[in-house]
Design an enzyme around this catalytic site. Structure first.
Site: not given
Ligand code: NAD
Length: 354
Positions: A56, A227
């Site tokens: 993005e 997101d």
């Molecule tokens: P990451 O991959 O480092 O961590 C995600 C975690 O979620 C992993 O540890 C995984 O095992 C766990 N997980 C997956 N499915 C699960 C479930 N059903 N139940 C419990 N745990 C589960 O990712 P991250 O960098 O920490 O990002 C997390 C999310 O936040 C991503 O989807 C990312 O796109 C989003 N994000 C959003 C914003 C925002 O501004 N809203 C900003 C950054 C990241």
């Protein structure tokens, strides 16, 4: 020369300043920027989707400053030793069009996302909130915990992740930071007794991380992981019982939890709450949802904060990014007059081709 805050400099600045302090500083600055929301030239982010991820571009400007972030989201990356989210960005002067700062933004995104969660929770969570459920214990999670502590004073966490190694990691990182951690046995167990629920999971799926039955009156849900089109975390029945708040409505309709509900489903943009045009939490029994997707203004604010904080310090490097001939119209002549090889040998980078 353009200011450069690369990974080593960003890491050193955060280590020396303290992540929680920076999150609080960005949150304060975000409040000021959200309060002047109409001054920004806004657009939904431009997304290039593939079956397993998204890349993005997030641009935004006001009358003086322009910024953009390049960010990816690839939930399957950790399984191949890569991160789900990485980012870099630029901050520029609208009056000259010249870039002022190039920055790594993987760390900065985690900080600004936590700062946004904090700014919002101050308006939407119950002020007497004491316990936070943190579901999804990956890269964003520690920053999210710090954001809630800076906003609400919460230091008691109920953590849950489908991967026990992620739970081990967050415990290892946050216990020394003074957090009390309960290792839940399920997402439902994590939600039990929580005042704030943060979901930060990554899966390109219409997931149901939190079920309606687990959500009690007075809870605040901070849903940051849903997101993207086809990537959400909440049981939609929760939305029907809650007051739903968003960043930039046109973008959240495409990417957020509200992609599942009709286009006339009522939501409130957070800037209206910040300016006092709309109420935040109305009473202690209300269920509030922050349907966070991440908006470009948060990146512009974070870039502005970094630029101000590090300018003139050792954390600010320089990169010769803009070709600047002595005669501004003799760009071609610059090639002919360049004599010495003043560049270093490029290091050979590793390309993570799939
Ligand atoms: P990451 O991959 O480092 O961590 C995600 C975690 O979620 C992993 O540890 C995984 O095992 C766990 N997980 C997956 N499915 C699960 C479930 N059903 N139940 C419990 N745990 C589960 O990712 P991250 O960098 O920490 O990002 C997390 C999310 O936040 C991503 O989807 C990312 O796109 C989003 N994000 C959003 C914003 C925002 O501004 N809203 C900003 C950054 C990241």
């Amino acid at each position: 020369m353009v200011m450069l805050v690369d990974v080593p400099r960003m890491t050193a600045w955060i280590r020396d300043t303290g992540a929680e302090r920076i999150i609080a500083d960005i949150a304060a600055r975000l409040e000021a920027d959200y309060a002047r929301w109409p001054q920004f030239d806004k657009v939904e982010r431009i997304a290039a989707h593939s079956p397993i991820g998204v890349i993005e571009l997030m641009p935004i400007a006001d009358a003086d400053r322009y910024g953009f972030k390049y960010v990816n989201g690839h939930p399957a990356n950790p399984a191949r030793g890569l991160q789900t989210v990485t980012a870099f960005g630029a901050y520029a002067d609208v009056h000259t069009g010249y870039p002022l700062l190039i920055a790594e933004m993987t760390l900065l995104t985690a900080l600004r996302t936590a700062a946004t969660s904090a700014m919002v929770a101050k308006r939407l969570a119950r002020p007497d909130s004491q316990v936070m459920a943190l579901i999804g214990n990956g890269s964003q999670s520690e920053f999210q915990a710090m954001g809630m502590r800076s906003a609400l004073g919460i230091s008691s966490l109920r953590i849950w992740d489908t991967d026990p190694a992620a739970m081990d990691k967050i415990e290892r990182n946050l216990v020394p930071q003074g957090f009390t951690i309960y290792r839940a046995t399920s997402a439902e167990d994590a939600c039990r007794g929580a005042d704030v629920i943060t979901t930060a999971t990554a899966d390109k799926a219409l997931a149901q991380i939190v079920a309606d039955a687990w959500v009690k009156p007075g809870m605040h849900l901070n849903a940051i992981g849903g997101d993207c089109p086809g990537k959400t975390e909440l049981d939609t029945a929760i939305l029907d019982r809650a007051s739903v708040f968003v960043e930039y409505e046109p973008q959240t309709r495409i990417e957020g939890e509200i992609q599942h509900v009709p286009a006339n489903f009522p939501v409130t943009e957070m800037w209206r709450v910040i300016t006092g045009e709309a109420p935040g939490r109305r009473n202690s029994a209300e269920i509030t949802v922050f349907d966070s997707v991440g908006f470009a203004l948060e990146d512009l604010t974070a870039l502005a904060h970094v630029a101000d904080a590090v300018e003139g310090t050792a954390y600010a490097g320089q990169i010769d990014l803009v070709a600047s001939p002595d005669d501004p119209r003799d760009l071609f002549g610059m090639i002919a007059t360049s004599t010495e090889a003043s560049f270093a040998e490029p290091t050979v980078g590793r390309i993570h081709a799939a």
